[in-house]
Design a protein around this motif. Structure first.
Motif: not given
Length: 150
Positions: A3-7, A9, A70, A73, A88
């Motif tokens: 996901r593009k908004e996955c934090s 890393n 969601n 991840d 992504r």
């Protein structure tokens, strides 16, 4: 696929073993699963360290939908599925697709028609529109030994 908004890393296979990273896999008998398992071996990673390794879906699109919703991840699949779901895509490897037939069948009508179809501009244009696919050798006939390791 991530996901593009996955934090978390996530940038490669090694990141799948991090705490809190949730993974969605393909089913045991799929080529994608076999490919993923071989990549884990090559990178000396254990599936036991991947949260969600035993969770599975049956198509690239289902994996992408799972990540996009969601429920995971990251997932392993093709770029086109990631693109369709706005994810992504992290390129890990490339894969060649080949059609194999016996040389004696090359002149049979069905094989000739198939070869002409994939050589056509219309077919090649459709391939170019798919994210992550190239049609550089569509219709090229090569001996199988070309694909075998020396």
């Amino acid at each position: 696929m991530v996901r593009k908004e996955c934090s978390l890393n996530i940038n490669g296979l090694e990141d799948l073993i991090k705490d809190k990273v949730r993974f969605i896999n393909r089913q045991e008998d799929s080529g994608t699963r076999a490919f993923f398992d071989q990549l884990l071996i090559n990178h000396e990673l254990s599936s036991k360290d991947i949260t969600g390794y035993n969770n599975k879906e049956f198509t690239h699109s289902a994996v992408a939908a799972y990540v996009a919703s969601n429920m995971a991840d990251a997932g392993f699949g093709v770029e086109q599925a990631a693109h369709q779901f706005g994810l992504r895509f992290i390129p890990i490897c490339t894969e060649d697709y080949v059609f194999v037939c016996h040389q004696k069948n090359l002149n049979k009508a069905a094989i000739v028609e198939f070869t002409h179809s994939i050589e056509s501009e219309a077919f090649q244009e459709q391939i170019r529109e798919l994210a992550g696919y190239k049609g550089d050798k569509l219709g090229v006939i090569e001996d199988l030994s070309h694909f075998m390791p020396s």
